[in-house]
Design a protein around this motif. Structure first.
Motif, PDB file in Angstrom:
ATOM      1  N   ALA A  40       0.833  -1.202   0.000  1.00 38.67           N
ATOM      2  CA  ALA A  40       0.000   0.000   0.000  1.00 38.67           C
ATOM      3  C   ALA A  40       0.869   1.253   0.000  1.00 38.67           C
ATOM      4  O   ALA A  40       0.576   2.239  -0.692  1.00 38.67           O
ATOM      5  CB  ALA A  40      -0.932  -0.005   1.213  1.00 38.67           C
ATOM      6  N   GLY A  41       1.955   1.213   0.780  1.00 41.63           N
ATOM      7  CA  GLY A  41       2.882   2.341   0.795  1.00 41.63           C
ATOM      8  C   GLY A  41       3.519   2.570  -0.562  1.00 41.63           C
ATOM      9  O   GLY A  41       3.689   3.717  -1.003  1.00 41.63           O
ATOM     10  N   PRO A  50      -6.519   8.780  -2.550  1.00 42.05           N
ATOM     11  CA  PRO A  50      -7.820   8.182  -2.228  1.00 42.05           C
ATOM     12  C   PRO A  50      -8.787   8.186  -3.402  1.00 42.05           C
ATOM     13  O   PRO A  50      -9.008   9.214  -4.050  1.00 42.05           O
ATOM     14  CB  PRO A  50      -8.326   9.078  -1.091  1.00 42.05           C
ATOM     15  CG  PRO A  50      -7.079   9.519  -0.408  1.00 42.05           C
ATOM     16  CD  PRO A  50      -6.083   9.723  -1.503  1.00 42.05           C
ATOM     17  N   GLY A  51      -9.332   7.004  -3.676  1.00 41.05           N
ATOM     18  CA  GLY A  51     -10.300   6.845  -4.751  1.00 41.05           C
ATOM     19  C   GLY A  51      -9.707   6.497  -6.093  1.00 41.05           C
ATOM     20  O   GLY A  51     -10.444   6.149  -7.027  1.00 41.05           O
ATOM     21  N   THR A  71      -4.664  -2.232  -2.166  1.00 34.62           N
ATOM     22  CA  THR A  71      -5.357  -1.102  -2.792  1.00 34.62           C
ATOM     23  C   THR A  71      -6.307  -0.460  -1.784  1.00 34.62           C
ATOM     24  O   THR A  71      -6.339   0.770  -1.632  1.00 34.62           O
ATOM     25  CB  THR A  71      -6.115  -1.576  -4.044  1.00 34.62           C
ATOM     26  OG1 THR A  71      -5.182  -2.090  -5.001  1.00 34.62           O
ATOM     27  CG2 THR A  71      -6.889  -0.425  -4.674  1.00 34.62           C
ATOM     28  N   TRP A  72      -7.106  -1.275  -1.105  1.00 35.48           N
ATOM     29  CA  TRP A  72      -8.040  -0.739  -0.105  1.00 35.48           C
ATOM     30  C   TRP A  72      -7.298  -0.144   1.084  1.00 35.48           C
ATOM     31  O   TRP A  72      -7.664   0.914   1.595  1.00 35.48           O
ATOM     32  CB  TRP A  72      -9.004  -1.825   0.352  1.00 35.48           C
ATOM     33  CG  TRP A  72     -10.016  -2.201  -0.695  1.00 35.48           C
ATOM     34  CD1 TRP A  72     -10.540  -1.384  -1.647  1.00 35.48           C
ATOM     35  CD2 TRP A  72     -10.626  -3.476  -0.885  1.00 35.48           C
ATOM     36  NE1 TRP A  72     -11.444  -2.078  -2.432  1.00 35.48           N
ATOM     37  CE2 TRP A  72     -11.514  -3.368  -1.978  1.00 35.48           C
ATOM     38  CE3 TRP A  72     -10.507  -4.713  -0.257  1.00 35.48           C
ATOM     39  CZ2 TRP A  72     -12.285  -4.427  -2.446  1.00 35.48           C
ATOM     40  CZ3 TRP A  72     -11.274  -5.785  -0.711  1.00 35.48           C
ATOM     41  CH2 TRP A  72     -12.157  -5.629  -1.803  1.00 35.48           C
ATOM     42  N   TRP A  73      -6.238  -0.815   1.536  1.00 38.68           N
ATOM     43  CA  TRP A  73      -5.461  -0.341   2.689  1.00 38.68           C
ATOM     44  C   TRP A  73      -4.856   1.038   2.377  1.00 38.68           C
ATOM     45  O   TRP A  73      -4.808   1.915   3.236  1.00 38.68           O
ATOM     46  CB  TRP A  73      -4.360  -1.350   2.998  1.00 38.68           C
ATOM     47  CG  TRP A  73      -3.627  -1.152   4.293  1.00 38.68           C
ATOM     48  CD1 TRP A  73      -2.623  -0.255   4.534  1.00 38.68           C
ATOM     49  CD2 TRP A  73      -3.819  -1.880   5.512  1.00 38.68           C
ATOM     50  NE1 TRP A  73      -2.166  -0.379   5.829  1.00 38.68           N
ATOM     51  CE2 TRP A  73      -2.882  -1.370   6.454  1.00 38.68           C
ATOM     52  CE3 TRP A  73      -4.665  -2.914   5.902  1.00 38.68           C
ATOM     53  CZ2 TRP A  73      -2.780  -1.866   7.760  1.00 38.68           C
ATOM     54  CZ3 TRP A  73      -4.560  -3.407   7.200  1.00 38.68           C
ATOM     55  CH2 TRP A  73      -3.637  -2.881   8.122  1.00 38.68           C
ATOM     56  N   GLY A  74      -4.431   1.222   1.136  1.00 40.08           N
ATOM     57  CA  GLY A  74      -3.826   2.477   0.729  1.00 40.08           C
ATOM     58  C   GLY A  74      -4.815   3.543   0.320  1.00 40.08           C
ATOM     59  O   GLY A  74      -4.421   4.676   0.013  1.00 40.08           O
ATOM     60  N   GLY A  75      -6.109   3.211   0.274  1.00 40.06           N
ATOM     61  CA  GLY A  75      -7.140   4.197  -0.023  1.00 40.06           C
ATOM     62  C   GLY A  75      -7.660   4.189  -1.443  1.00 40.06           C
ATOM     63  O   GLY A  75      -8.480   5.032  -1.808  1.00 40.06           O
ATOM     64  N   GLY A  76      -7.197   3.250  -2.268  1.00 41.30           N
ATOM     65  CA  GLY A  76      -7.626   3.205  -3.660  1.00 41.30           C
ATOM     66  C   GLY A  76      -8.900   2.397  -3.858  1.00 41.30           C
ATOM     67  O   GLY A  76      -9.513   1.910  -2.902  1.00 41.30           O
ATOM     68  N   ASP A 152      -3.415   2.009   7.731  1.00 40.71           N
ATOM     69  CA  ASP A 152      -4.638   1.812   6.955  1.00 40.71           C
ATOM     70  C   ASP A 152      -5.286   3.170   6.695  1.00 40.71           C
ATOM     71  O   ASP A 152      -5.486   3.968   7.622  1.00 40.71           O
ATOM     72  CB  ASP A 152      -5.582   0.905   7.740  1.00 40.71           C
ATOM     73  CG  ASP A 152      -6.797   0.446   6.937  1.00 40.71           C
ATOM     74  OD1 ASP A 152      -7.125   1.090   5.920  1.00 40.71           O
ATOM     75  OD2 ASP A 152      -7.416  -0.554   7.343  1.00 40.71           O
ATOM     76  N   ALA A 153      -5.631   3.437   5.434  1.00 37.84           N
ATOM     77  CA  ALA A 153      -6.261   4.718   5.081  1.00 37.84           C
ATOM     78  C   ALA A 153      -7.630   4.866   5.718  1.00 37.84           C
ATOM     79  O   ALA A 153      -8.136   5.986   5.863  1.00 37.84           O
ATOM     80  CB  ALA A 153      -6.365   4.847   3.562  1.00 37.84           C
TER      81      ALA A 153
END
Length: 518
Positions: A40-41, A50-51, A71-76, A152-153
């Motif tokens: 994620a980093g 994000p998004g 992807t979810w952890w990073g906000g995507g 986590d984002a």
């Protein structure tokens, strides 16, 4: 109501439990979580905000699941790529929602040059295969090793979680927008009816780009169970894996079940660990149910009906409705009743509920229903009306609320569990210089449920063959969408408004069937 919550819980409570089994690789929640946080980093360092959309074009693997969670952890937000698509279809989905990062495994490396050459925004490509990254691509393992873990984002609720492209009746795929709440609710609703725990060992052979596979990942993390991942469906490998890994749960489409039953070594395998089997994605013949329960009488068999727009479950026919008495009464042919938290009605074209036993359109309401179609406001307004999703599926409901699907109102073919939209295939065939008019319909097929059949009117002076039509289609669309059969006619039946009367084309193939889908 965020999709990384299950992983957070497992990291706190069962960090040393095994979460993924893929070939010889076994990773605990602790190992998996560290890899996800580092990946994620890396995604954030590559510019993911994000998004932002991130795609994966790969066969099933533990690395695929890591890409999803990172992807979810990073906000995507995910944009999973259908692995059976041709390059033009892949590029359309990437361009349509402006996807900037693409994970690719060994199997799909040959498609990368074509994607890069034709995409409006050439994506950053990250290699998730078993060897070294080809020149010009980043390497997942190197990114994980070189990147610091990030927090986590925490995106959730109505934040966009996924865009899943499904066929469009206009001939172009539609991006189904699913929020964290949509996917989380769908899984919780399902698990409330069919409890799932950390002791579950789930077989992942349904492709992860499908909503059935993706939702299974989400529910698996919520429950804290283990994933046994196979790259693709192979009957011998599935049977051996169930026995070796003591699989407890699986979801399969009917064609897969049939392949397992017909495998010459089926009886030699110990499948006693398998407790629950869900079948869905396409209707199944009654004789397959009979054969499964004859071979595995203690198996809890259930049939689910749903669609991508519902993330995916609308209704489920539970194990008790697969008993000998229920099969004899015909109850096992139902797709069940609306699930917990899901409202289901059968309505006429004006939206008025029809009497029980009367065929109409299935409409659905609940927290699992999609946000809409990406950048398609007219399509969204047509599908979502006053909070209800109009499915396009024709059915009737009995006095106990059980649904029986009888026809497909939207012009779609389901072949081996894959959705094929006639307009998409027709648009490709019509581009052939020898074609004057064409229509595409679904016809019964013993193995695939339905197969794609094209009816073609040729221009004067031209002659076409089945192979020529299929080869023309293969350049633009996935092989499963290409016609399996072609009928050449001088004319097509037309309405007074000039619309092709597909029902007349379909009737000879379906007149001896009890319903108009298979």
């Amino acid at each position: 109501m965020y999709l990384t919550q299950g992983l957070q819980r497992a990291l706190q409570q069962t960090p040393d439990s095994v979460v993924t089994i893929c070939g010889a690789r076994r990773r605990t929640f602790s190992e998996f979580g560290q890899r996800v946080a580092r990946l994620a980093g890396a995604l954030q360092q590559l510019g993911m905000v994000p998004g932002d959309r991130v795609s994966t074009l790969a066969l099933n693997s533990d690395r695929y699941i890591e890409c999803m969670m990172a992807t979810w952890w990073g906000g995507g937000a995910l944009n999973p790529v259908n692995i059976r698509w041709a390059v033009p279809e892949i590029v359309y989905s990437l361009d349509d929602c402006d996807t900037g990062i693409l994970f690719v495994d060994d199997h799909f490396l040959p498609l990368v040059p074509g994607i890069r050459a034709s995409a409006r925004r050439a994506p950053v490509v990250i290699y998730i295969g078993e060897g070294q990254a080809p020149q010009g691509m980043l390497d997942q393992e190197q990114l994980i090793a070189a990147s610091a873990a990030v927090a986590d984002a925490g995106r959730g609720g109505e934040d966009l979680a996924c865009i899943m492209y499904t066929g469009g009746t206009t001939g172009f795929p539609k991006g189904v927008m699913q929020s964290h709440l949509n996917l989380w609710s769908a899984c919780i609703q399902r698990m409330a009816e069919y409890p799932q725990g950390s002791e579950n060992r789930d077989l992942f052979v349904m492709p992860l780009f499908h909503i059935a596979g993706l939702a299974r990942v989400v529910s698996g993390f919520i429950a804290g169970g283990s994933f046994v991942v196979l790259p693709t469906f192979d009957p011998a490998q599935v049977l051996a894996t169930i026995e070796r890994e003591r699989i407890t749960d699986a979801i399969l489409v009917p064609t897969m079940i049939q392949a397992l039953l017909e495998h010459p070594n089926f009886a030699e395998h110990d499948l006693s660990s398998l407790q629950r089997l869900t079948y869905g994605a396409s209707p199944t013949a009654g004789e397959i149910v009979e054969r499964v329960l004859a071979a595995l009488p203690d198996l809890k068999l259930s049939h689910s009906y749903g669609l991508t727009e519902a993330c995916p479950i609308v209704s489920t026919n539970p194990p008790e409705n697969h008993s000998a008495a229920a099969r004899a009464s015909g109850l096992s042919r139902s797709v069940g009743r609306g699930g917990l938290g899901v409202n289901v009605k059968i309505v006429d074209p004006q939206g008025q509920e029809v009497p029980r036993g009367t065929v109409g359109e299935i409409i659905v309401r609940g927290p699992n229903i999609m946000q809409g179609y990406w950048n398609k406001p007219q399509e969204t307004a047509k599908a979502l009306r006053d909070g209800w999703l109009w499915t396009g599926d024709g059915a009737y409901m009995d006095d106990q609320g059980y649904l029986y699907i009888v026809d497909r109102l939207k012009d779609m073919i389901v072949s081996g569990g894959e959705n094929v939209y006639s307009a998409e295939v027709e648009n490709v065939i019509a581009r052939h210089p020898a074609v004057l008019m064409c229509a595409v319909i679904g016809v019964p097929h013993e193995q695939w449920g339905e197969s794609v059949h094209a009816v073609v009117v040729q221009k004067p002076g031209f002659t076409l063959t089945l192979d020529e039509v299929r080869n023309h289609c293969r350049d633009a669309i996935a092989n499963y969408k290409c016609p399996k059969s072609v009928e050449f006619r001088d004319t097509l039946p037309l309405s007074s408004a000039g619309k092709i009367l597909k029902r007349e084309l379909r009737t000879p193939y379906w007149e001896n069937k009890h319903r108009s889908v298979n």
